[in-house]
Design a protein around this motif. Structure first.
Motif, mmCIF file in Angstrom:
data_model
loop_
_atom_site.group_PDB
_atom_site.id
_atom_site.type_symbol
_atom_site.label_atom_id
_atom_site.label_comp_id
_atom_site.label_asym_id
_atom_site.label_seq_id
_atom_site.Cartn_x
_atom_site.Cartn_y
_atom_site.Cartn_z
ATOM 1 N N THR A 61 72.630 25.617 -67.372
ATOM 2 C CA THR A 61 73.449 25.200 -66.238
ATOM 3 C C THR A 61 73.029 25.994 -65.016
ATOM 4 O OG1 THR A 61 75.340 24.686 -67.660
ATOM 5 C CG2 THR A 61 75.779 24.966 -65.312
ATOM 6 N N SER A 65 73.958 24.553 -58.284
ATOM 7 C CA SER A 65 74.354 23.141 -58.236
ATOM 8 C C SER A 65 75.387 22.760 -59.281
ATOM 9 C CB SER A 65 73.114 22.255 -58.423
ATOM 10 O OG SER A 65 72.596 22.420 -59.744
ATOM 11 N N ARG A 67 74.547 21.644 -62.057
ATOM 12 C CA ARG A 67 73.912 20.624 -62.886
ATOM 13 C C ARG A 67 73.380 21.230 -64.173
ATOM 14 N NH1 ARG A 67 70.715 17.979 -57.903
ATOM 15 N NH2 ARG A 67 72.360 16.620 -57.100
ATOM 16 N N TYR A 69 70.678 21.082 -67.460
ATOM 17 C CA TYR A 69 69.298 20.707 -67.773
ATOM 18 C C TYR A 69 68.981 21.078 -69.215
ATOM 19 C CZ TYR A 69 68.907 20.440 -62.699
ATOM 20 O OH TYR A 69 69.105 20.111 -61.381
ATOM 21 N N ASN A 90 67.008 16.593 -66.598
ATOM 22 C CA ASN A 90 68.392 16.581 -66.151
ATOM 23 C C ASN A 90 69.254 16.036 -67.280
ATOM 24 O OD1 ASN A 90 70.893 15.571 -64.845
ATOM 25 N ND2 ASN A 90 69.862 16.201 -62.968
ATOM 26 N N ASP A 92 72.535 15.449 -67.222
ATOM 27 C CA ASP A 92 73.736 14.747 -66.793
ATOM 28 C C ASP A 92 73.469 13.318 -66.342
ATOM 29 O OD1 ASP A 92 75.383 17.007 -67.210
ATOM 30 O OD2 ASP A 92 74.728 17.851 -65.297
ATOM 31 N N PRO A 122 69.291 14.191 -58.819
ATOM 32 C CA PRO A 122 69.586 13.981 -60.245
ATOM 33 C C PRO A 122 68.655 12.949 -60.861
ATOM 34 C CG PRO A 122 71.207 12.877 -58.872
ATOM 35 C CD PRO A 122 70.349 13.695 -57.948
#
Length: 271
Positions: A61, A65, A67, A69, A90, A92, A122
Motif C-alpha cells: 500500500t 496515494s 493505492r 499494488y 495495481n 485495485d 490507476p
C-alpha cells in the motif's frame, strides 16, 4: 511504504550491474503462467506457481496515494532470480495498460519515469528489468532484444490479454537527433490512434517529436523483440525514446510525463 522509493531502490542497486544469467525455458514458462493467474484475479494459483519458481507476491500500500499494488519479486534478494526483474500491478483495478522499463539506470531516469507513471494513473502494470543491460555476457541482459528473459515473458503474457504497452528508452543528444522524443510502433509500419495522440500531446506542450510512422527517424525500435511480438499478436505497442531533458529532472520532463499520463488515461477510458 513509499512505492517510488521501493521501486528505485531495486532498480538502482549496485548488484544489478553484473552477474546476470537468463532463466531457462521452464522457469520463464512458470513465471509467465503465475503472472497470468495474477492478472486474471486468481491470487491463490498465482502464489502457488510463482512460489514454486522462487518468486513471491507481496501486497503493498503506497503511503501517499493509498493505492494497493501487487509486487512480483524473487524470494531472495540475491542470486540469479533477483536480477530477472520485477512486476508491479495495481491491485485495485483491472490491468488496462503497461509501462515497460527494459534498461533501468542505463537509460537514465526511465526507471523513475516508469514508477511515477504507475503511481499517477490507476489500472496499470510496471514491467521492470532487473539488471543493467551490460550485466551479462554479450547482450544476454539486454531484454529489449532477447526473448529468453522474464521481462519478455511477462510482456508477452500482457499482450496475450491485449493490454497495450508503452516502452521507455533514453537517447543521448546529438546534432543527428534534434528531438525531445522519438515515437514509433516498433516492428509495425502503421500507427494506432494512441500513437498519434501521444505525439500530439507532446507537440502541443512544445516538445520536438519525431513520428516514426511518418518521418525518417533514428531509434525506431524495429528490432525490439517486444515490438515484434506485439506485431505478431496485433497488440498495441509504443516505443518511446526520450532525450535527457525529457527525463528525470530535465526542463522538459514534466511535459513528457504529462503527455504519457494522457496516453494512459486514454487507455483507461476505452475499457
Amino acid at each position: 511504504m513509499d512505492l517510488d522509493d521501493r521501486i528505485l531502490d531495486y532498480a538502482r542497486r549496485p548488484e544489478g550491474r553484473s552477474g546476470y544469467r537468463p532463466p531457462n525455458e521452464e522457469q520463464r514458462e512458470d513465471l509467465a503462467r503465475g503472472v497470468g493467474h495474477l492478472i486474471d484475479g486468481d491470487a491463490g494459483k498465482a502464489e502457488k506457481v510463482l512460489g514454486d519458481a522462487g518468486f513471491r507476491v507481496t501486497r503493498l500500500t503506497d503511503t501517499d496515494s493509498g493505492r494497493r499494488y501487487d509486487e512480483v519479486a524473487a524470494r531472495s534478494s540475491d542470486g540469479r532470480a533477483a536480477r530477472w526483474g520485477r512486476l508491479y500491478l495495481n491491485a485495485d483495478a483491472a490491468v488496462r495498460w503497461s509501462v515497460q522499463v527494459p534498461h533501468p539506470v542505463t537509460d537514465r531516469n526511465t526507471e523513475a519515469l516508469g514508477s511515477r507513471l504507475l503511481e499517477s494513473t490507476p489500472g496499470g502494470a510496471l514491467v521492470l528489468a532487473g539488471a543493467h543491460r551490460t550485466a551479462g555476457r554479450g547482450d544476454t541482459a539486454d531484454v529489449a532484444h532477447r526473448t529468453d528473459s522474464v521481462f519478455h515473458a511477462v510482456v508477452t503474457e500482457l499482450q496475450k490479454r491485449n493490454v497495450p504497452g508503452v516502452q521507455l528508452h533514453g537517447f543521448a543528444e546529438s546534432s543527428k537527433r534534434p528531438y525531445d522524443a522519438i515515437l514509433s510502433t516498433g516492428a509495425m509500419q502503421t500507427a494506432p490512434g494512441e500513437a498519434t495522440l501521444l505525439a500530439d500531446l507532446m507537440e502541443n506542450s512544445g516538445l520536438r517529436v519525431c513520428r516514426g510512422w511518418s518521418d525518417q527517424c533514428p531509434l525506431e525500435g524495429v528490432t525490439n523483440v517486444q515490438g515484434r511480438e506485439a506485431q505478431r499478436r496485433q497488440s498495441t505497442f509504443l516505443h518511446v525514446e526520450l532525450a535527457p531533458r525529457a527525463r528525470g529532472g530535465g526542463n522538459d520532463a514534466p511535459e513528457a510525463r504529462a503527455a504519457l499520463i494522457g496516453l494512459l488515461e486514454s487507455w483507461n477510458s476505452r475499457a
